[in-house]
Write a protein that holds these residues in place. Structure first.
Motif, short mmCIF file in Angstrom:
data_model
loop_
_atom_site.label_atom_id
_atom_site.label_comp_id
_atom_site.label_asym_id
_atom_site.label_seq_id
_atom_site.Cartn_x
_atom_site.Cartn_y
_atom_site.Cartn_z
N UNK A 114 -6.09 -8.37 10.11
CA UNK A 114 -5.70 -8.58 8.71
C UNK A 114 -6.57 -7.75 7.76
N UNK A 115 -7.78 -7.41 8.19
CA UNK A 115 -8.71 -6.72 7.30
C UNK A 115 -8.39 -5.23 7.13
N UNK A 116 -7.57 -4.68 8.00
CA UNK A 116 -7.25 -3.25 7.86
C UNK A 116 -6.53 -2.99 6.54
N UNK A 117 -5.56 -3.83 6.21
CA UNK A 117 -4.83 -3.63 4.95
C UNK A 117 -5.72 -3.86 3.74
N UNK A 118 -6.66 -4.77 3.89
CA UNK A 118 -7.59 -5.00 2.78
C UNK A 118 -8.44 -3.75 2.54
N UNK A 119 -8.89 -3.14 3.64
CA UNK A 119 -9.70 -1.93 3.51
C UNK A 119 -8.88 -0.79 2.88
N UNK A 120 -7.61 -0.66 3.29
CA UNK A 120 -6.76 0.39 2.71
C UNK A 120 -6.61 0.20 1.20
N UNK A 121 -6.34 -1.05 0.80
CA UNK A 121 -6.15 -1.33 -0.63
C UNK A 121 -7.42 -1.03 -1.42
N UNK A 122 -8.56 -1.45 -0.88
CA UNK A 122 -9.84 -1.18 -1.55
C UNK A 122 -10.08 0.32 -1.70
N UNK A 123 -9.77 1.07 -0.65
CA UNK A 123 -9.98 2.52 -0.69
C UNK A 123 -9.17 3.17 -1.81
N UNK A 124 -7.89 2.83 -1.88
CA UNK A 124 -7.04 3.48 -2.88
C UNK A 124 -7.26 2.94 -4.29
N UNK A 125 -7.94 1.80 -4.39
CA UNK A 125 -8.34 1.30 -5.71
C UNK A 125 -9.64 1.93 -6.18
N UNK A 126 -10.22 2.80 -5.34
CA UNK A 126 -11.45 3.46 -5.71
C UNK A 126 -12.70 2.67 -5.39
N UNK A 127 -12.55 1.57 -4.68
CA UNK A 127 -13.71 0.75 -4.31
C UNK A 127 -14.20 1.23 -2.94
N UNK A 178 0.84 -1.20 0.00
CA UNK A 178 0.00 0.00 0.00
C UNK A 178 0.87 1.24 0.00
N UNK A 179 1.89 1.26 0.87
CA UNK A 179 2.80 2.40 0.94
C UNK A 179 3.53 2.60 -0.39
N UNK A 180 3.79 1.48 -1.08
CA UNK A 180 4.48 1.56 -2.38
C UNK A 180 3.53 1.87 -3.53
N UNK A 181 2.24 2.06 -3.19
CA UNK A 181 1.20 2.40 -4.16
C UNK A 181 0.91 1.29 -5.15
N UNK A 182 1.26 0.06 -4.78
CA UNK A 182 0.90 -1.10 -5.60
C UNK A 182 -0.35 -1.70 -4.96
N UNK A 183 -1.47 -1.02 -5.18
CA UNK A 183 -2.69 -1.34 -4.44
C UNK A 183 -3.29 -2.68 -4.88
N UNK A 184 -3.17 -3.01 -6.15
CA UNK A 184 -3.74 -4.28 -6.62
C UNK A 184 -3.02 -5.46 -5.98
N UNK A 222 2.90 9.80 4.29
CA UNK A 222 3.56 9.36 3.05
C UNK A 222 2.88 9.94 1.81
N UNK A 223 1.95 10.86 2.03
CA UNK A 223 1.27 11.50 0.90
C UNK A 223 0.12 10.69 0.34
N UNK A 224 -0.32 9.68 1.07
CA UNK A 224 -1.44 8.86 0.61
C UNK A 224 -2.71 9.32 1.35
N UNK A 225 -3.57 9.98 0.65
CA UNK A 225 -4.81 10.48 1.26
C UNK A 225 -6.01 10.14 0.39
N UNK A 226 -7.18 10.14 1.03
CA UNK A 226 -8.43 9.88 0.32
C UNK A 226 -9.55 10.49 1.16
N UNK A 227 -10.58 11.05 0.54
CA UNK A 227 -11.69 11.65 1.31
C UNK A 227 -12.30 10.68 2.31
N UNK A 228 -12.27 9.40 1.99
CA UNK A 228 -12.86 8.42 2.90
C UNK A 228 -12.14 8.39 4.25
N UNK A 229 -10.86 8.71 4.26
CA UNK A 229 -10.10 8.70 5.50
C UNK A 229 -10.67 9.72 6.48
N UNK A 230 -10.98 10.93 5.98
CA UNK A 230 -11.58 11.96 6.84
C UNK A 230 -12.96 11.53 7.33
#
Length: 385
Positions: free
Chosen positions: A295-308, A270-276, A345-353
């Motif tokens: 384990x589900x926290x990282x899954x949620x992060x990846x889904x968020x940055x993939x636009x899901x 996720x930090x490397x921006x390889x969300x898939x 690390x510069x990774x933001x999304x409106x969903x985080x707020x």
């Protein structure tokens, strides 16, 4: 007269054998000081015998073993300098014996063990260059034995262990490229052994260990996709062994260990921006341990940055209020700590707020409920006419 001297020497050796046996029992009982005294008494006799007849290889071998046992006790007691000296005294004798007869398998194996033991102690002291020298000398001796007896699986396993130990030192030095080569050499041997006997669970386990070491190095090199493939190989083995032996705590711990590694890799992806690929890693982990909420926290992060976004939101909210998700941390704490690092690390999304505000509002409402429950009842007075 010569016969009498021989008998006296044999009697003295019997005394050393008795001392050694008593020492072994005391050592097993944890009575190290007493064990050391018996080993040292036996060593003094063995030293006299070896000096009286330097050509007697049996006396020499006994003396080397005495040094090795004393070294082990001293190492356990934390006297590493004295332990190293004792191991080196043992090595000097075993080198001489091994050189005198290259066909003597026992002496060649003892030589390899001595080098390995010294390497372990040097590594423990972070004396990596010296440890490498010892490990490589041990590998050379072990490889000679394995080459002369290729059908002996134990000899092959010994070689693979030394490749891993060399890899560990190289990794500790930051030499990841050479560490990877050493780990891969060990993996090749272990893979061959497991294919020869797929039912041998211990060989399956050490094969998984090799995959994990390789994955760790690949991760350090930033080769995250290949690291994922190697972790997946390990996970397949660990899961199978855990299912075969469900009551074995070690097998279950091994499985949890590699799941943790895989989860960490998912977050790094996720930090490397390889969300898939991060989602792939997270899905792999959760499919094997659906009850491990963290384990589900990282899954949620990846889904968020993939636009899901809808899927991510549902996952973030699903576990609200869960306690002790990681150690004593709540689900909310785990997620918000991740958000803070991701934002840094510069990774933001409106969903985080949105999620952060939702968690904060829930905390406020929860605090209000608690305060109401803890407040004393209000006394009502009746005013008369």
């Amino acid at each position: 007269r010569r016969s009498r001297q021989r008998h006296v020497a044999d009697w003295q050796r019997n005394v050393t054998v008795a001392d050694e046996r008593i020492g072994v029992v005391l050592e097993a009982q944890g009575k190290l000081d007493e064990a050391l005294k018996f080993y040292q008494d036996g060593l003094a006799i063995r030293d006299r015998l070896a000096k009286a007849d330097p050509s007697n290889s049996g006396w020499q071998s006994d003396l080397a073993m005495g040094y090795a046992r004393i070294g082990r006790i001293l190492e356990t007691q934390g006297d590493l300098a004295s332990a190293l000296q004792s191991y080196q005294d043992c090595l000097v004798i075993r080198e001489r014996l091994a050189k005198s007869d290259l066909t003597n398998i026992v002496w060649q194996n003892d030589l390899s063990i001595s080098y390995e033991t010294i390497g372990d102690l040097l590594k423990e002291q972070s004396r990596f260059e010296e440890a490498l020298v010892s490990y490589r000398a041990s590998l050379a001796a072990a490889d000679r034995l394995a080459t002369t007896d290729p059908a002996n699986a134990d000899r092959q396993r010994d070689v693979s262990i030394l490749y891993n130990k060399i890899g560990d030192v190289l990794k500790a030095e930051g030499n990841f490229a050479e560490a990877l080569k050493s780990y891969q050499a060990g993996l090749t041997i272990r893979d061959r052994l497991t294919k020869l006997d797929p039912s041998h669970v211990d060989w399956q386990s050490v094969l998984a260990t090799s995959y994990e070491r390789i994955a760790d190095v690949l991760k350090e090199q930033g080769n995250l996709s290949e690291a994922l493939a190697s972790y997946n190989e390990s996970l397949t083995i660990r899961r199978r062994l855990a299912e075969v032996e469900p009551g074995d705590a070690d097998r279950q711990d091994d499985l949890q260990f590699v799941l943790g590694r895989l989860s960490g890799l998912a977050y790094q992806l996720v930090l490397a921006r390889d969300f898939a690929t991060a989602l792939e890693a997270a899905d792999r982990a959760t499919s094997l341990a659906s009850d491990k909420i963290w384990l589900y926290a990282n899954r949620a992060h990846a889904l968020m940055f993939l636009g899901r976004t809808d899927e991510a939101r549902a996952l973030y909210l699903q576990y609200r209020g869960r306690q002790n998700v990681i150690d004593d941390k709540t689900w909310e704490t785990v997620v918000l700590e991740d958000f803070a690092e991701l934002g840094g690390k510069g990774l933001t999304d409106p969903l985080m707020d949105e999620i952060e505000k939702g968690f904060a509002q829930e905390d406020t409402e929860s605090d209000a409920v608690v305060a109401r429950k803890q407040s004393p009842p209000v006394a009502h007075t009746t005013v008369g006419p």
